[in-house]
Design a protein around this motif. Sequence first.
Motif, mmCIF file in Angstrom:
data_model
loop_
_atom_site.group_PDB
_atom_site.id
_atom_site.type_symbol
_atom_site.label_atom_id
_atom_site.label_comp_id
_atom_site.label_asym_id
_atom_site.label_seq_id
_atom_site.Cartn_x
_atom_site.Cartn_y
_atom_site.Cartn_z
ATOM 1 N N LEU A 61 -12.855 -6.221 7.035
ATOM 2 C CA LEU A 61 -12.508 -7.404 7.827
ATOM 3 C C LEU A 61 -11.017 -7.682 7.719
ATOM 4 C CD1 LEU A 61 -14.549 -10.724 7.840
ATOM 5 C CD2 LEU A 61 -12.077 -10.761 7.796
ATOM 6 N N ASP A 62 -10.406 -7.989 8.863
ATOM 7 C CA ASP A 62 -8.968 -8.255 8.884
ATOM 8 C C ASP A 62 -8.634 -8.997 10.177
ATOM 9 O OD1 ASP A 62 -6.326 -8.115 7.985
ATOM 10 O OD2 ASP A 62 -5.928 -6.258 9.062
ATOM 11 N N THR A 117 -14.821 -5.797 2.674
ATOM 12 C CA THR A 117 -13.510 -5.447 2.151
ATOM 13 C C THR A 117 -12.441 -6.196 2.948
ATOM 14 O OG1 THR A 117 -14.293 -3.240 1.547
ATOM 15 C CG2 THR A 117 -11.915 -3.560 1.665
ATOM 16 N N ILE A 118 -11.556 -6.883 2.255
ATOM 17 C CA ILE A 118 -10.501 -7.670 2.896
ATOM 18 C C ILE A 118 -9.179 -7.402 2.185
ATOM 19 C CG2 ILE A 118 -12.081 -9.493 3.640
ATOM 20 C CD1 ILE A 118 -11.127 -11.169 1.263
ATOM 21 N N ASP A 119 -8.100 -7.995 2.732
ATOM 22 C CA ASP A 119 -6.821 -7.925 2.039
ATOM 23 C C ASP A 119 -6.722 -9.120 1.089
ATOM 24 O OD1 ASP A 119 -6.371 -10.062 3.712
ATOM 25 O OD2 ASP A 119 -4.965 -9.000 5.022
ATOM 26 N N ASP A 138 -25.230 -13.088 -1.283
ATOM 27 C CA ASP A 138 -24.487 -12.462 -2.372
ATOM 28 C C ASP A 138 -23.616 -11.324 -1.838
ATOM 29 O OD1 ASP A 138 -23.686 -12.094 -5.003
ATOM 30 O OD2 ASP A 138 -25.267 -10.632 -5.413
ATOM 31 N N SER A 139 -22.918 -11.580 -0.728
ATOM 32 C CA SER A 139 -22.037 -10.560 -0.164
ATOM 33 C C SER A 139 -20.847 -10.347 -1.098
ATOM 34 C CB SER A 139 -21.541 -10.990 1.218
ATOM 35 O OG SER A 139 -22.606 -11.061 2.139
ATOM 36 N N GLU A 140 -20.645 -9.127 -1.504
ATOM 37 C CA GLU A 140 -19.568 -8.795 -2.435
ATOM 38 C C GLU A 140 -18.225 -8.753 -1.721
ATOM 39 O OE1 GLU A 140 -18.027 -4.966 -5.085
ATOM 40 O OE2 GLU A 140 -20.091 -5.010 -4.320
ATOM 41 N N ILE A 141 -17.219 -9.357 -2.326
ATOM 42 C CA ILE A 141 -15.866 -9.320 -1.780
ATOM 43 C C ILE A 141 -15.078 -8.233 -2.499
ATOM 44 C CG2 ILE A 141 -13.713 -10.578 -1.439
ATOM 45 C CD1 ILE A 141 -15.332 -13.166 -1.521
ATOM 46 N N ARG A 142 -14.504 -7.325 -1.716
ATOM 47 C CA ARG A 142 -13.632 -6.301 -2.295
ATOM 48 C C ARG A 142 -12.248 -6.449 -1.681
ATOM 49 N NH1 ARG A 142 -16.597 -0.562 -1.675
ATOM 50 N NH2 ARG A 142 -16.487 -1.202 0.520
ATOM 51 N N GLN A 143 -11.236 -6.568 -2.504
ATOM 52 C CA GLN A 143 -9.857 -6.670 -2.032
ATOM 53 C C GLN A 143 -9.158 -5.355 -2.358
ATOM 54 O OE1 GLN A 143 -8.756 -10.437 -3.988
ATOM 55 N NE2 GLN A 143 -8.672 -11.348 -1.957
ATOM 56 N N ASN A 144 -9.145 -4.477 -1.364
ATOM 57 C CA ASN A 144 -8.628 -3.132 -1.569
ATOM 58 C C ASN A 144 -7.886 -2.683 -0.317
ATOM 59 O OD1 ASN A 144 -8.465 -0.189 -1.620
ATOM 60 N ND2 ASN A 144 -9.879 -0.261 -3.371
ATOM 61 N N ASN A 149 -7.543 0.387 5.210
ATOM 62 C CA ASN A 149 -6.748 1.170 6.155
ATOM 63 C C ASN A 149 -7.536 1.493 7.412
ATOM 64 O OD1 ASN A 149 -4.447 1.211 4.616
ATOM 65 N ND2 ASN A 149 -4.824 3.222 3.717
ATOM 66 N N ILE A 150 -8.847 1.592 7.287
ATOM 67 C CA ILE A 150 -9.694 1.936 8.432
ATOM 68 C C ILE A 150 -9.536 0.909 9.541
ATOM 69 C CG2 ILE A 150 -12.086 2.210 9.206
ATOM 70 C CD1 ILE A 150 -12.724 3.292 6.413
ATOM 71 N N ILE A 151 -9.610 -0.368 9.181
ATOM 72 C CA ILE A 151 -9.510 -1.388 10.228
ATOM 73 C C ILE A 151 -8.070 -1.552 10.702
ATOM 74 C CG2 ILE A 151 -9.308 -3.347 8.619
ATOM 75 C CD1 ILE A 151 -10.986 -4.906 10.763
ATOM 76 N N GLU A 152 -7.106 -1.368 9.825
ATOM 77 C CA GLU A 152 -5.716 -1.458 10.261
ATOM 78 C C GLU A 152 -5.418 -0.381 11.303
ATOM 79 O OE1 GLU A 152 -3.401 -1.301 6.724
ATOM 80 O OE2 GLU A 152 -3.997 -3.297 6.042
#
Length: 208
Positions: A61-62, A117-119, A138-144, A149-152
């Motif tokens: 997500l971005d 996955t977010i920034d 319980d959606s896991e947040i990943r900041q990576n 890069n996929i969405i960018e």
Amino acid sequence: MLHVRWYLSYKLSYRDLEEMAEERGLEVDHTTIYRWVIKFTPGLEKAVRRLKRPLGKSWRLDETSIKVKGQWKYLYRAVGKEGDTVDYLLTAKRDRKAAQRFLSRAIRSNGEPMKITIDKSGANTSAINDYNDDAGADSEIRQNKYLNNIIEQDHRPIKQLCRATLGFGRFRTARITIGGFESMRIIRKRQVRAEGNTSAEIFYSVAA
């Protein structure tokens, strides 16, 4: 509908399409093509949303900025781990409420993700945490950044199409047009349940 498909698929301005029509012996003013796009695109987008397959449990997500009448607006987008489109939403602001609106919309259409996955966006983090608290999820947040890069990379075709428009004069026009760009990307990614072997065939099947 040919000019509508071309405009939504390729980096062409309305004047480019006018010249292309003229070469084929057709007299079509660029403002007429604009009216066709604004008239027919909402129906196309609605059909594509209805026919799009729900997407997986791992999202990237971005948001990216889009200029409308000289001011920055924000296009929230999410894709799956293979780059397929989850959802998108053009908003006037980039804040917690906008992120919440987008997240709620995406979940309604695709179901609840296991991982997002977010920034480093604090607004996106707050929106996901709020959803988890309110829905008992319980959606896991990943900041990576590497994983995102996929969405960018997936932003680029949409940004290029927006640049080819030579600018949006109204938020409504931007919302409709970008909805068309995104719909054609979803068709090209073969994410819709529709007949056809090529993007053009699927477009006409969906738009019928």
